[in-house]
Design an enzyme around this catalytic site. Structure first.
Site, PDB file in Angstrom:
ATOM      1  N   ASP A 329       0.808  -1.223   0.000  1.00 22.58           N
ATOM      2  CA  ASP A 329       0.000   0.000   0.000  1.00 22.58           C
ATOM      3  C   ASP A 329       0.840   1.272   0.000  1.00 22.58           C
ATOM      4  O   ASP A 329       0.310   2.365  -0.177  1.00 22.58           O
ATOM      5  CB  ASP A 329      -0.924   0.027   1.222  1.00 22.58           C
ATOM      6  CG  ASP A 329      -2.108  -0.912   1.052  1.00 22.58           C
ATOM      7  OD1 ASP A 329      -2.532  -1.137  -0.094  1.00 22.58           O
ATOM      8  OD2 ASP A 329      -2.608  -1.423   2.071  1.00 22.58           O
ATOM      9  N   ARG A 360      -3.012   1.605  -9.627  1.00 20.61           N
ATOM     10  CA  ARG A 360      -2.073   2.550  -9.025  1.00 20.61           C
ATOM     11  C   ARG A 360      -0.803   2.742  -9.844  1.00 20.61           C
ATOM     12  O   ARG A 360      -0.166   3.786  -9.731  1.00 20.61           O
ATOM     13  CB  ARG A 360      -1.735   2.117  -7.583  1.00 20.61           C
ATOM     14  CG  ARG A 360      -2.865   2.426  -6.626  1.00 20.61           C
ATOM     15  CD  ARG A 360      -2.561   2.107  -5.182  1.00 20.61           C
ATOM     16  NE  ARG A 360      -3.673   2.566  -4.341  1.00 20.61           N
ATOM     17  CZ  ARG A 360      -3.958   2.082  -3.148  1.00 20.61           C
ATOM     18  NH1 ARG A 360      -3.221   1.113  -2.630  1.00 20.61           N
ATOM     19  NH2 ARG A 360      -4.967   2.553  -2.457  1.00 20.61           N
TER      20      ARG A 360
END
Length: 447
Positions: A329, A360
């Site tokens: 993350d 992402r």
């Protein structure tokens, strides 16, 4: 639950300002907060939770556990009390469970429902409704639960649990703490022994907390270093008092900010230092980041420390793909550190980042280009040529795609930019870190 589609975007420009100094405290760990609520709700008796993260994702978990019969209240002192229903005692929710943006809530709660004789409908926002759920529904189907998903295996999704469910032995095809946790939670109310085989270690909060609540859980590591995690059910859990350590994923934004903003010397208090979560600190130290661990201690079975972070000249590195699960993350903000380093930083093994709140890799690559950073997007990672410590050009607006970590990462980039960085929408930050903007102002002496 706030749904960002209902309100106008809130763009904001983040500009260079004062160094980050003094001491701050980041909110409670998100992973531990979710699990504390779920496990407390499965106890008989009252559990107390202090330091709970009060972001939208965790509140979605609280609302779902209430809908299935638990009594959950927040005291004026910020301590939450949970009166549980006992393992096997979950009740039929009267309405759909709205998960907002929370993949963790969704996947773990599917595990809970899978071994109870109830039916639950899971819904979520546009971003969550694009995320893959088959990785959880496949093993839970083997245990006997039935799923009616939307096309592509996504939300909205109906789960019909089975009691008694069937114990399974399941080898994780992809490193995922959420899949592991969903199966272990289903195992609590399943007669017999359910085993998860984990070839690549992922965050182990579920195992630590299940053991802390008294679940009959064993972890064996075979000769190849593969972990075999077993739970024997049905079992009773014992109510607990839980102190949630600070979230290392939230701390990461301030660690990177203090490393790249000249003159910074910041203490971040009470950060969880679970080794399955601290990959970001390891790689930033490899780049030359000065990060000092102070006052190391153990809180509720989890290691905790205060971190002192000072502005540092960073060097580009090639990141070992083996560390990816312990910082999955944190890559968005790690890419900002790489943009400020001397030389080239190479990352690989990041396929998982394409199925997060946004893709992402693509989102970060476009955003970095927009603020003047040299970046090459590969199938499974980014190659970033850093500025050698010079301020980034800046610009924008950067498209965040309703992804909280993208928004906060580019906010940090703006602090080390010439013209500032405009983020197209700051609303998603509330999903994981409602106080981020206020804490940033206080670290820069603007509070």
């Amino acid at each position: 639950m706030s749904h960002h589609a209902d309100e106008a975007a809130r763009p904001r420009r983040f500009s260079a300002g004062s160094p980050l100094t003094g001491a701050i405290r980041v909110p409670g760990d998100k992973s531990i907060s979710h699990r504390a609520l779920m496990l407390s709700a499965l106890c008989v008796g009252e559990s107390r939770i202090s330091g709970l993260l009060e972001g939208e994702d965790v509140l979605a978990t609280a609302a779902a556990m209430r809908a299935m019969g638990a009594r959950i209240e927040r005291g004026a002192d910020g301590v939450w009390t949970v009166h549980g229903v006992g393992v096997g005692g979950l009740m039929q929710p009267q309405a759909a469970l709205d998960m907002g943006n929370s993949g963790t809530s969704t996947r773990l709660l599917m595990g809970l429902v899978a071994s109870h004789p109830i039916t639950a409908m899971f819904t979520g926002d546009a971003s969550l409704s694009r995320r893959p759920m088959a990785r959880v529904t496949d093993p839970l189907s083997e245990m006997g639960a039935e799923f009616n998903a939307s096309p592509g295996g996504t939300l909205p999704l109906m789960v019909r649990g089975l009691q008694p469910a069937v114990p399974i032995t399941y080898r994780l095809p992809v490193a995922s703490a959420q899949v592991k946790s969903a199966i272990l939670l289903a195992a609590l109310n399943t007669p017999g022994t359910t085993t998860v085989i984990e070839p690549v270690p992922t965050r182990d909060h579920s195992e630590k907390m299940l053991a802390g609540f008294g679940a009959p859980l064993t972890v064996e590591v075979d000769a190849d270093g593969v972990r075999h995690i077993s739970v024997t059910g049905p079992c009773d859990l014992k109510a607990q008092d839980i102190v949630v350590p600070g979230d290392p994923s939230s701390a990461a934004f301030f660690i990177v900010a203090a490393l790249i903003v000249p003159g910074s010397d910041l203490i971040i208090e009470n950060v969880g230092m679970n080794v399955t979560r601290t990959g970001i600190i390891t790689v930033l130290e490899q780049m030359g980041g000065q990060i000092e661990r102070l006052n190391e201690r153990t809180v509720g079975g989890e290691p905790v420390a205060d971190l002192r972070v000072r502005a540092s000249a960073l060097q580009g590195i090639t990141v070992d793909p083996a560390i990816v699960p312990s910082m999955v993350d944190e890559f968005p903000v790690f890419f900002i550190a790489a943009a400020m380093a001397e030389g080239v930083t190479v990352t690989s093994g990041l396929d998982e980042l394409r199925v997060k709140e946004s893709d992402r890799l693509a989102t970060m690559a476009r955003g970095l280009e927009a603020i003047g950073v040299a970046v090459e997007e590969r199938e499974d990672g980014l190659v970033i040529t850093g500025s050698g410590g010079r301020a980034l050009p800046g610009g924008g607006p950067v498209a965040t795609w309703l992804d909280h970590r993208i928004a906060m990462s580019f906010a940090v980039a703006g602090l080390a930019s010439e013209t500032g960085v405009e983020v197209d929408d700051t609303r998603p930050i509330a999903t994981s870190f409602p106080d981020f903007l206020a804490l940033l102002a206080s670290a820069q002496g603007q509070a």
